[in-house]
Design a protein around this motif. Structure first.
Motif, PDB file in Angstrom:
ATOM      1  N   LEU A 127     -21.286   9.605  -0.218  1.00  0.00           N
ATOM      2  CA  LEU A 127     -20.473  10.027  -1.365  1.00  0.00           C
ATOM      3  C   LEU A 127     -20.108   8.841  -2.241  1.00  0.00           C
ATOM      4  CD1 LEU A 127     -18.033  12.566   0.353  1.00  0.00           C
ATOM      5  CD2 LEU A 127     -19.927  13.116  -1.185  1.00  0.00           C
ATOM      6  N   SER A 128     -19.798   7.705  -1.611  1.00  0.00           N
ATOM      7  CA  SER A 128     -19.440   6.510  -2.377  1.00  0.00           C
ATOM      8  C   SER A 128     -20.605   6.044  -3.241  1.00  0.00           C
ATOM      9  CB  SER A 128     -18.997   5.397  -1.426  1.00  0.00           C
ATOM     10  OG  SER A 128     -17.801   5.759  -0.760  1.00  0.00           O
ATOM     11  N   ARG A 129     -21.794   6.045  -2.677  1.00  0.00           N
ATOM     12  CA  ARG A 129     -22.966   5.592  -3.444  1.00  0.00           C
ATOM     13  C   ARG A 129     -23.295   6.577  -4.573  1.00  0.00           C
ATOM     14  NH1 ARG A 129     -24.703   1.248  -0.653  1.00  0.00           N
ATOM     15  NH2 ARG A 129     -23.991   1.209   1.521  1.00  0.00           N
ATOM     16  N   GLU A 130     -23.118   7.854  -4.294  1.00  0.00           N
ATOM     17  CA  GLU A 130     -23.311   8.853  -5.351  1.00  0.00           C
ATOM     18  C   GLU A 130     -22.280   8.665  -6.463  1.00  0.00           C
ATOM     19  OE1 GLU A 130     -25.418  11.542  -5.917  1.00  0.00           O
ATOM     20  OE2 GLU A 130     -26.738  10.842  -4.319  1.00  0.00           O
ATOM     21  N   ALA A 136     -18.244   6.742 -11.095  1.00  0.00           N
ATOM     22  CA  ALA A 136     -16.949   7.123 -10.519  1.00  0.00           C
ATOM     23  C   ALA A 136     -16.572   6.146  -9.411  1.00  0.00           C
ATOM     24  CB  ALA A 136     -17.019   8.552  -9.981  1.00  0.00           C
ATOM     25  N   ASP A 137     -15.345   6.271  -8.927  1.00  0.00           N
ATOM     26  CA  ASP A 137     -14.857   5.374  -7.889  1.00  0.00           C
ATOM     27  C   ASP A 137     -15.418   5.759  -6.524  1.00  0.00           C
ATOM     28  OD1 ASP A 137     -13.320   3.956  -9.695  1.00  0.00           O
ATOM     29  OD2 ASP A 137     -11.543   5.228  -9.356  1.00  0.00           O
ATOM     30  N   PRO A 138     -15.760   4.774  -5.702  1.00  0.00           N
ATOM     31  CA  PRO A 138     -16.170   5.072  -4.329  1.00  0.00           C
ATOM     32  C   PRO A 138     -14.962   5.413  -3.472  1.00  0.00           C
ATOM     33  CG  PRO A 138     -16.081   2.715  -4.644  1.00  0.00           C
ATOM     34  CD  PRO A 138     -15.788   3.325  -5.998  1.00  0.00           C
ATOM     35  N   LEU A 139     -15.220   5.971  -2.294  1.00  0.00           N
ATOM     36  CA  LEU A 139     -14.163   6.170  -1.317  1.00  0.00           C
ATOM     37  C   LEU A 139     -13.787   4.817  -0.727  1.00  0.00           C
ATOM     38  CD1 LEU A 139     -15.649   8.990  -1.552  1.00  0.00           C
ATOM     39  CD2 LEU A 139     -14.865   9.414   0.781  1.00  0.00           C
ATOM     40  N   THR A 140     -12.576   4.729  -0.194  1.00  0.00           N
ATOM     41  CA  THR A 140     -12.141   3.504   0.480  1.00  0.00           C
ATOM     42  C   THR A 140     -12.070   3.724   1.985  1.00  0.00           C
ATOM     43  OG1 THR A 140      -9.780   4.011   0.404  1.00  0.00           O
ATOM     44  CG2 THR A 140     -10.743   2.909  -1.540  1.00  0.00           C
ATOM     45  N   MET A 141     -11.972   2.637   2.701  1.00  0.00           N
ATOM     46  CA  MET A 141     -11.878   2.744   4.157  1.00  0.00           C
ATOM     47  C   MET A 141     -10.567   3.379   4.599  1.00  0.00           C
ATOM     48  SD  MET A 141     -14.793   1.908   5.252  1.00  0.00           S
ATOM     49  CE  MET A 141     -14.359   2.030   6.994  1.00  0.00           C
ATOM     50  N   GLN A 142      -9.552   3.400   3.731  1.00  0.00           N
ATOM     51  CA  GLN A 142      -8.333   4.160   4.021  1.00  0.00           C
ATOM     52  C   GLN A 142      -8.675   5.624   4.262  1.00  0.00           C
ATOM     53  OE1 GLN A 142      -4.934   3.212   3.979  1.00  0.00           O
ATOM     54  NE2 GLN A 142      -4.097   5.283   4.168  1.00  0.00           N
ATOM     55  N   VAL A 474     -16.056   1.956   0.763  1.00  0.00           N
ATOM     56  CA  VAL A 474     -16.873   2.245   1.948  1.00  0.00           C
ATOM     57  C   VAL A 474     -18.265   1.655   1.809  1.00  0.00           C
ATOM     58  CG1 VAL A 474     -17.892   4.057   3.366  1.00  0.00           C
ATOM     59  CG2 VAL A 474     -15.569   4.337   2.455  1.00  0.00           C
ATOM     60  N   ASN A 475     -18.884   1.846   0.651  1.00  0.00           N
ATOM     61  CA  ASN A 475     -20.249   1.365   0.475  1.00  0.00           C
ATOM     62  C   ASN A 475     -20.334  -0.151   0.580  1.00  0.00           C
ATOM     63  OD1 ASN A 475     -18.790   1.742  -2.092  1.00  0.00           O
ATOM     64  ND2 ASN A 475     -20.587   0.777  -3.014  1.00  0.00           N
ATOM     65  N   GLU A 476     -19.300  -0.846   0.099  1.00  0.00           N
ATOM     66  CA  GLU A 476     -19.319  -2.299   0.183  1.00  0.00           C
ATOM     67  C   GLU A 476     -19.171  -2.778   1.621  1.00  0.00           C
ATOM     68  OE1 GLU A 476     -16.574  -4.138  -2.489  1.00  0.00           O
ATOM     69  OE2 GLU A 476     -17.333  -3.076  -4.268  1.00  0.00           O
ATOM     70  N   LEU A 477     -18.307  -2.119   2.385  1.00  0.00           N
ATOM     71  CA  LEU A 477     -18.154  -2.511   3.769  1.00  0.00           C
ATOM     72  C   LEU A 477     -19.433  -2.239   4.545  1.00  0.00           C
ATOM     73  CD1 LEU A 477     -15.315  -2.819   5.976  1.00  0.00           C
ATOM     74  CD2 LEU A 477     -16.985  -1.204   6.868  1.00  0.00           C
ATOM     75  N   VAL A 478     -20.050  -1.068   4.335  1.00  0.00           N
ATOM     76  CA  VAL A 478     -21.292  -0.762   5.029  1.00  0.00           C
ATOM     77  C   VAL A 478     -22.387  -1.733   4.624  1.00  0.00           C
ATOM     78  CG1 VAL A 478     -23.100   0.976   5.352  1.00  0.00           C
ATOM     79  CG2 VAL A 478     -20.694   1.664   5.390  1.00  0.00           C
ATOM     80  N   ASP A 479     -22.460  -2.102   3.347  1.00  0.00           N
ATOM     81  CA  ASP A 479     -23.440  -3.076   2.894  1.00  0.00           C
ATOM     82  C   ASP A 479     -23.289  -4.396   3.664  1.00  0.00           C
ATOM     83  OD1 ASP A 479     -24.776  -1.516   1.041  1.00  0.00           O
ATOM     84  OD2 ASP A 479     -23.578  -2.202  -0.657  1.00  0.00           O
TER      85      ASP A 479
END
Length: 483
Positions: A127-130, A136-142, A474-479
């Motif tokens: 969802l974050s990458r989409e 739009a804004d990505p989801l956060t790890m929160q 989320v996408n940045e952490l996974v990256d």
């Protein structure tokens, strides 16, 4: 008089409505729960990294069709895979469960609530990458942590009073239900759509426990939760497209879940859904052992040191008596040949014998080359379990939730060592202060299995500090965790 049933569609079963209401409207405000979820994330994903060193696990990972790559797809930490969210959920779920080293919840039913991370992280990343691709804004790890708290709560509250194992069903049904609920929220399902998705999860055929018990114990127990959380993603996406639900999936006479799969009994609930389960979850920190044996392994380690001090070996042991609780006897008390690592890590005799002989218990100790040691099987035969009714009572007591084991060694010369009793494993909430530093050490060791020193430093900077972690996309952490 006609006996033709009246085809009036009923209101949805209350169990489905309650789950949907919880995930859509409950505010996770418990700082303890969220901070514990942070530790849970680190421990769970770390278990996945260690599993990547085992070919039996990695051979099952990757895309369904070799070479497939999904634009804006979910990435699988520790690999270079970018997959559709269903297959990514399977990959992550299989990784984190493979070595039986992630968290545990014990009650009438047993299970591992962090198994839900497979679906949660895959969908949040996708969802974050989409979103980013659309500006739009990505989801956060929160949001990932909040979903973890809720998934733990749903799975754990169900498990308090409802024994699926007693009717032959595997506990991964609860992974599928909990994952469906929280993933449904992540993708934005309405109340009606979420109830539909939950009904689809219950109407599925459910996994049998065959692969967890002698004489059929096997490696499916290591990927069954990945399968369950991936199926949840699939059902949520179907409900999002408007697929209908089945409102009385639980209560329908003859055809409903209660009558078909639960011996006609309705679910029972001890407490409302809040954040109790995450706050009290059990971490596996020291040993990759089925959780009912954790305290037995800890006691065996103490006895190993006593043997060394006495100048004795396991050849001097006539018998090892294990006082234990009923769940341990039901699941892991096993005699006879052991055929594979999945068989060995669900046998209390094996999990006690290894530390008595070697002074350790690691994931490698379940492999064939260790199991061939000629001292192990004869010692297993001399390890005898007996239920202590008070241990069983304390296991179910919500104020204690102990997982007690007590070991006594008898020698051939007639000497008997004092009993070693361990009531609470190091991952228990009662030992949380002692356990968290060791959990972080375990996480750092697991990073070292996969990543270079430079990438380890980047990952640690992004994950160790709670306040930094919860604000990270989320996408940045996974990256940061991919190859």
């Amino acid at each position: 008089m006609s006996t033709t049933p009246v085809n009036n569609r009923p209101a949805p079963d209350q169990v489905l409505v309650d789950i949907a209401d919880y995930v859509l409207h409950y505010n996770v405000s418990s700082t303890l729960a969220l901070q514990t979820a942070h530790y849970c994330f680190l421990d769970t994903i770390g278990c996945g990294f260690e599993a990547l060193t085992y070919p039996a696990c990695t051979k099952l990972l990757g895309p369904t069709v070799s070479g497939s790559w999904i634009p804006n797809g979910a990435k699988v930490p520790g690999t270079n895979y970018q997959l559709d969210p269903i297959q990514a959920a399977f990959n992550i779920g299989a990784m984190v469960r493979w070595l039986d080293f992630n968290d545990t919840w014990l009650a009438a039913e047993w299970g591992h609530p962090s198994d839900n991370l497979g679906g949660i992280l895959a969908v949040a990343d996708w969802l974050s990458r989409e979103n980013v691709a659309k500006g739009a804004d990505p989801l956060t790890m929160q949001q990932v942590l909040e979903a973890m708290v809720m998934a733990h709560e749903i799975q754990g509250v169900f498990a308090l009073e409802n024994s699926f194992n007693s009717v032959g069903l595997d506990h991964v049904i609860l992974v599928k239900i909990a994952s469906t609920a929280v993933i449904g929220k992540l993708v934005g399902l309405s109340q009606e759509e979420l109830v539909n998705a939950l009904s689809l999860a219950f109407v599925d055929g459910q996994a049998l426990r065959t692969y967890r018990h002698a004489p059929n114990t096997g490696s499916r127990k290591s990927w069954a939760a990945g399968d369950a959380t991936a199926r949840a993603v699939q059902l949520v996406l179907m409900a999002q497209k408007g697929e209908m639900g089945y409102p009385s999936v639980l209560t329908a006479p003859i055809w409903g879940f209660y009558d078909v799969s639960f011996k006609g009994q309705a679910f029972k609930f001890q407490r409302p859904y809040e954040s109790y389960v995450m706050e009290n979850v059990l971490f596996k920190i020291s040993y990759p052992a089925e959780f009912h044996a954790q305290t037995a392994v800890e006691a065996a380690m103490q006895l190993h040191h006593q043997l060394q001090e006495m100048g004795k070996t396991t050849d001097d042991i006539k018998r090892v008596n294990v006082r234990t609780h009923q769940a341990a006897i039901r699941i892991i008390d096993k005699k006879g040949p052991l055929y594979n690592p999945a068989d060995r890590d669900h046998t209390i005799q094996y999990m006690v014998a290894i530390p008595l002989i070697f002074g350790r218990l690691t994931a490698l100790d379940y492999e064939d080359h260790i199991a061939k040691d000629p001292r192990i099987d004869p010692l297993r035969d001399r390890i005898v379990c007996k239920e202590d009714l008070q241990f069983t009572t304390d296991y179910h007591d919500p104020e204690k939730r102990s997982i007690a084991n007590a070991l006594t060694i008898e020698f051939h010369d007639g000497t008997i060592l004092p009993e070693v009793l361990v009531e609470y494993p190091i991952g228990h909430r009662r030992r949380r202060e002692e356990g968290i530093p060791l959990l972080l050490e375990k996480y750092k060791r697991n990073l070292n299995h996969v990543f270079s020193e430079k990438q380890q430093r980047v990952i640690l900077e992004a994950t160790i500090d709670y306040n930094t972690f919860i604000t990270t996309p989320v996408n940045e952490l996974v990256d940061s965790m991919t190859l």
